[in-house]
Write a protein that holds these residues in place. Structure first.
Motif, PDB file in Angstrom:
ATOM      1  N   PHE A  51     -19.564 -10.625  -8.765  1.00 53.35           N
ATOM      2  CA  PHE A  51     -19.363  -9.071  -8.493  1.00 53.35           C
ATOM      3  C   PHE A  51     -20.545  -8.174  -9.158  1.00 53.35           C
ATOM      4  O   PHE A  51     -20.928  -7.349  -8.392  1.00 53.35           O
ATOM      5  CB  PHE A  51     -18.176  -8.690  -9.082  1.00 53.35           C
ATOM      6  CG  PHE A  51     -16.638  -8.932  -8.284  1.00 53.35           C
ATOM      7  CD1 PHE A  51     -16.936  -8.738  -6.843  1.00 53.35           C
ATOM      8  CD2 PHE A  51     -15.918  -9.755  -8.901  1.00 53.35           C
ATOM      9  CE1 PHE A  51     -15.518  -9.314  -6.182  1.00 53.35           C
ATOM     10  CE2 PHE A  51     -14.661 -10.222  -8.473  1.00 53.35           C
ATOM     11  CZ  PHE A  51     -14.690  -9.915  -7.247  1.00 53.35           C
ATOM     12  N   LEU A  52     -21.011  -8.642 -10.159  1.00 47.84           N
ATOM     13  CA  LEU A  52     -22.098  -7.903 -10.873  1.00 47.84           C
ATOM     14  C   LEU A  52     -23.565  -8.046  -9.990  1.00 47.84           C
ATOM     15  O   LEU A  52     -23.993  -7.111  -9.772  1.00 47.84           O
ATOM     16  CB  LEU A  52     -22.335  -8.456 -12.305  1.00 47.84           C
ATOM     17  CG  LEU A  52     -21.446  -7.981 -13.338  1.00 47.84           C
ATOM     18  CD1 LEU A  52     -21.648  -8.870 -14.554  1.00 47.84           C
ATOM     19  CD2 LEU A  52     -21.688  -6.338 -13.689  1.00 47.84           C
ATOM     20  N   MET A  53     -23.607  -9.308  -9.451  1.00 52.30           N
ATOM     21  CA  MET A  53     -24.823  -9.526  -8.835  1.00 52.30           C
ATOM     22  C   MET A  53     -24.877  -8.805  -7.367  1.00 52.30           C
ATOM     23  O   MET A  53     -25.677  -8.057  -7.134  1.00 52.30           O
ATOM     24  CB  MET A  53     -25.033 -10.892  -8.414  1.00 52.30           C
ATOM     25  CG  MET A  53     -25.427 -11.719  -9.633  1.00 52.30           C
ATOM     26  SD  MET A  53     -25.292 -13.516  -9.693  1.00 52.30           S
ATOM     27  CE  MET A  53     -25.517 -13.968  -7.864  1.00 52.30           C
ATOM     28  N   ASP A  54     -23.693  -8.804  -7.003  1.00 51.47           N
ATOM     29  CA  ASP A  54     -23.608  -7.899  -5.441  1.00 51.47           C
ATOM     30  C   ASP A  54     -23.465  -6.486  -5.621  1.00 51.47           C
ATOM     31  O   ASP A  54     -24.174  -5.833  -5.131  1.00 51.47           O
ATOM     32  CB  ASP A  54     -22.190  -8.157  -4.943  1.00 51.47           C
ATOM     33  CG  ASP A  54     -22.252  -9.981  -4.344  1.00 51.47           C
ATOM     34  OD1 ASP A  54     -23.358 -10.411  -4.298  1.00 51.47           O
ATOM     35  OD2 ASP A  54     -21.250 -10.340  -3.977  1.00 51.47           O
ATOM     36  N   ASP A  55     -22.626  -5.894  -6.484  1.00 51.55           N
ATOM     37  CA  ASP A  55     -22.409  -4.330  -6.731  1.00 51.55           C
ATOM     38  C   ASP A  55     -23.550  -3.739  -7.414  1.00 51.55           C
ATOM     39  O   ASP A  55     -23.753  -2.708  -7.124  1.00 51.55           O
ATOM     40  CB  ASP A  55     -21.138  -4.324  -7.530  1.00 51.55           C
ATOM     41  CG  ASP A  55     -19.739  -4.459  -6.631  1.00 51.55           C
ATOM     42  OD1 ASP A  55     -19.988  -5.332  -5.924  1.00 51.55           O
ATOM     43  OD2 ASP A  55     -18.978  -3.967  -6.901  1.00 51.55           O
ATOM     44  N   PHE A  56     -24.182  -4.411  -8.225  1.00 55.53           N
ATOM     45  CA  PHE A  56     -25.397  -3.617  -9.232  1.00 55.53           C
ATOM     46  C   PHE A  56     -26.793  -4.363  -8.569  1.00 55.53           C
ATOM     47  O   PHE A  56     -27.817  -3.938  -9.161  1.00 55.53           O
ATOM     48  CB  PHE A  56     -25.163  -4.167 -10.693  1.00 55.53           C
ATOM     49  CG  PHE A  56     -23.974  -3.428 -11.291  1.00 55.53           C
ATOM     50  CD1 PHE A  56     -24.470  -2.081 -11.825  1.00 55.53           C
ATOM     51  CD2 PHE A  56     -22.762  -3.782 -11.171  1.00 55.53           C
ATOM     52  CE1 PHE A  56     -23.390  -1.390 -12.118  1.00 55.53           C
ATOM     53  CE2 PHE A  56     -21.805  -2.967 -11.708  1.00 55.53           C
ATOM     54  CZ  PHE A  56     -22.083  -1.718 -12.522  1.00 55.53           C
ATOM     55  N   ASP A  57     -26.965  -5.451  -7.516  1.00 54.96           N
ATOM     56  CA  ASP A  57     -28.168  -5.885  -7.038  1.00 54.96           C
ATOM     57  C   ASP A  57     -29.031  -6.358  -7.788  1.00 54.96           C
ATOM     58  O   ASP A  57     -30.164  -5.839  -7.999  1.00 54.96           O
ATOM     59  CB  ASP A  57     -28.708  -4.790  -6.297  1.00 54.96           C
ATOM     60  CG  ASP A  57     -29.620  -5.514  -5.439  1.00 54.96           C
ATOM     61  OD1 ASP A  57     -29.686  -6.266  -4.766  1.00 54.96           O
ATOM     62  OD2 ASP A  57     -30.451  -4.477  -4.933  1.00 54.96           O
ATOM     63  N   VAL A  58     -28.639  -7.152  -8.827  1.00 53.25           N
ATOM     64  CA  VAL A  58     -29.304  -7.870  -9.949  1.00 53.25           C
ATOM     65  C   VAL A  58     -29.093  -9.317  -9.859  1.00 53.25           C
ATOM     66  O   VAL A  58     -28.305 -10.007  -9.089  1.00 53.25           O
ATOM     67  CB  VAL A  58     -28.684  -7.403 -11.492  1.00 53.25           C
ATOM     68  CG1 VAL A  58     -29.107  -6.006 -11.606  1.00 53.25           C
ATOM     69  CG2 VAL A  58     -27.311  -8.031 -11.674  1.00 53.25           C
ATOM     70  N   ASN A  59     -30.173 -10.124 -10.205  1.00 51.67           N
ATOM     71  CA  ASN A  59     -30.185 -11.473 -10.205  1.00 51.67           C
ATOM     72  C   ASN A  59     -29.212 -12.182 -11.129  1.00 51.67           C
ATOM     73  O   ASN A  59     -28.780 -11.463 -12.114  1.00 51.67           O
ATOM     74  CB  ASN A  59     -31.707 -12.201 -10.458  1.00 51.67           C
ATOM     75  CG  ASN A  59     -32.190 -11.644 -11.855  1.00 51.67           C
ATOM     76  OD1 ASN A  59     -31.516 -11.627 -12.721  1.00 51.67           O
ATOM     77  ND2 ASN A  59     -33.479 -11.395 -11.982  1.00 51.67           N
ATOM     78  N   GLU A  60     -29.061 -13.331 -11.111  1.00 51.78           N
ATOM     79  CA  GLU A  60     -27.941 -14.291 -11.907  1.00 51.78           C
ATOM     80  C   GLU A  60     -28.358 -14.154 -13.126  1.00 51.78           C
ATOM     81  O   GLU A  60     -27.371 -13.833 -14.077  1.00 51.78           O
ATOM     82  CB  GLU A  60     -27.813 -15.382 -11.289  1.00 51.78           C
ATOM     83  CG  GLU A  60     -26.683 -16.119 -12.096  1.00 51.78           C
ATOM     84  CD  GLU A  60     -26.729 -17.764 -11.362  1.00 51.78           C
ATOM     85  OE1 GLU A  60     -25.843 -18.248 -12.083  1.00 51.78           O
ATOM     86  OE2 GLU A  60     -27.113 -18.007 -10.426  1.00 51.78           O
ATOM     87  N   GLU A  61     -29.822 -14.225 -13.745  1.00 53.34           N
ATOM     88  CA  GLU A  61     -29.985 -14.127 -15.102  1.00 53.34           C
ATOM     89  C   GLU A  61     -29.553 -12.800 -15.682  1.00 53.34           C
ATOM     90  O   GLU A  61     -29.058 -12.749 -16.957  1.00 53.34           O
ATOM     91  CB  GLU A  61     -31.403 -14.421 -15.256  1.00 53.34           C
ATOM     92  CG  GLU A  61     -31.802 -14.420 -16.639  1.00 53.34           C
ATOM     93  CD  GLU A  61     -33.381 -14.504 -16.792  1.00 53.34           C
ATOM     94  OE1 GLU A  61     -33.950 -14.250 -17.808  1.00 53.34           O
ATOM     95  OE2 GLU A  61     -33.978 -15.086 -15.990  1.00 53.34           O
TER      96      GLU A  61
END
Length: 82
Positions: A51-61
């Protein structure tokens, strides 16, 4: 890993977290508010990471670091258990 809050907590729209058992308040940034609400919704850490990766458009790391940091802080303040 499923996290559960140890005491009754309330979060305001503006990100203030109130611990009813101690009377303490905490201020959550938007990422913290997001993670807190996902934990309230009984989402596991892996789901929250996605959810974080999708909603905040950040990479997995970045998402993993943000999630780990927030969970560590919750544990330090004795607000969650596993």
């Amino acid at each position: 890993m499923e996290l559960q809050f140890k005491s009754e907590l309330t979060i305001s729209e503006s990100g203030f977290l109130f611990d009813h058992s101690t009377g303490l308040t905490y201020t959550l940034n938007p990422t913290g508010q997001f993670i807190f609400r996902k934990i309230q919704d009984k989402k596991n850490a892996r789901d929250i990471l996605h959810f974080l990766m999708d909603d905040f458009d950040v990479n997995e790391e970045t998402a993993h670091k943000d999630l780990d940091d927030f969970i560590r802080q919750l544990k330090e303040f004795n607000l969650v258990g596993e």
